[in-house]
Write an enzyme that holds these catalytic residues in place. Sequence first.
Site, PDB file in Angstrom:
ATOM      1  NE  ARG A  89     -56.712 -27.513 -25.972  1.00 26.63           N
ATOM      2  CZ  ARG A  89     -56.600 -28.370 -24.972  1.00 26.63           C
ATOM      3  NH1 ARG A  89     -55.589 -28.265 -24.137  1.00 26.63           N
ATOM      4  NH2 ARG A  89     -57.481 -29.333 -24.831  1.00 26.63           N
ATOM      5  NE  ARG A  99     -54.728 -32.132 -27.464  1.00 20.59           N
ATOM      6  CZ  ARG A  99     -55.574 -32.278 -26.467  1.00 20.59           C
ATOM      7  NH1 ARG A  99     -55.246 -31.950 -25.245  1.00 20.59           N
ATOM      8  NH2 ARG A  99     -56.753 -32.762 -26.670  1.00 20.59           N
TER       9      ARG A  99
HETATM   10  N1  ROI Z   1     -49.995 -37.995 -26.563  1.00 18.55           N
HETATM   11  C1  ROI Z   1     -48.774 -37.600 -26.179  1.00 18.55           C
HETATM   12  N2  ROI Z   1     -47.710 -38.333 -26.533  1.00 18.55           N
HETATM   13  N3  ROI Z   1     -48.575 -36.465 -25.444  1.00 18.55           N
HETATM   14  C2  ROI Z   1     -49.620 -35.690 -25.058  1.00 18.55           C
HETATM   15  O1  ROI Z   1     -49.406 -34.665 -24.385  1.00 18.55           O
HETATM   16  C3  ROI Z   1     -50.922 -36.082 -25.426  1.00 18.55           C
HETATM   17  N4  ROI Z   1     -52.017 -35.356 -25.068  1.00 18.55           N
HETATM   18  C4  ROI Z   1     -53.240 -35.730 -25.394  1.00 18.55           C
HETATM   19  C5  ROI Z   1     -53.524 -36.997 -26.141  1.00 18.55           C
HETATM   20  C6  ROI Z   1     -54.378 -36.682 -27.373  1.00 18.55           C
HETATM   21  C7  ROI Z   1     -54.265 -37.933 -25.226  1.00 18.55           C
HETATM   22  N5  ROI Z   1     -52.314 -37.655 -26.580  1.00 18.55           N
HETATM   23  C8  ROI Z   1     -51.078 -37.259 -26.197  1.00 18.55           C
HETATM   24  O2  ROI Z   1     -54.265 -35.000 -25.006  1.00 18.55           O
END
Ligand code: ROI
Length: 174
Positions: A89, A99
């Site tokens: 990351r 990420r």
């Molecule tokens: N959306 C989903 N579905 N799952 C995540 O883990 C996740 N993590 C994030 C953001 C970009 C807010 N969106 C996400 O950091």
Amino acid sequence: MTREHAGARACIALGSNLGDPVRQVREAAHTLDALPASRRLAMSSLYVSAPLGGMAQPDYINAVAILRTHLPPLKLLRCLQEIETRQGRVRSGRRWEARTLDLDLLLYDDLRLRDTELTLPHPGLAQRNFVLYPLFEIAPDLDIPGVGALRELVSKSGMEGLRRMVHTHETQAS
Ligand code: ROI
């Protein structure tokens, strides 16, 4: 038993939408198993979830793990950040971007904390079905300090955009 003897119960959200997300999450789960002064108590199924945040990006794989740990919260947070970095990351500082691995400390026993580095319970927890459902799967009777019963939060939150992976051989997020 007191916390000194048993350690604290820490709930950790895992998420990835880059670089073979299923593999990323599984690898992170194994690494959590090997954290010092800790042992993994439970691991949820993997869930496929539509990206939250409005930016066009691949679907996520999300899951939740529960650890019994003697690491204090900020030390545990640093361990989680180290695992994220080791799994490739790069933190650009942009908030909603895709990420390879995101490890969020959701809960640490019933601790409520507002630190520059760490807020407990995790502030996004109650709004994110991709956290609530996997957590409910492994800790259905949990109470979120200052928020309420997990059961209630789950019953109010839809499964929109969320799917539990049933086939362990599934490797693609979509
Ligand atoms: N959306 C989903 N579905 N799952 C995540 O883990 C996740 N993590 C994030 C953001 C970009 C807010 N969106 C996400 O950091």
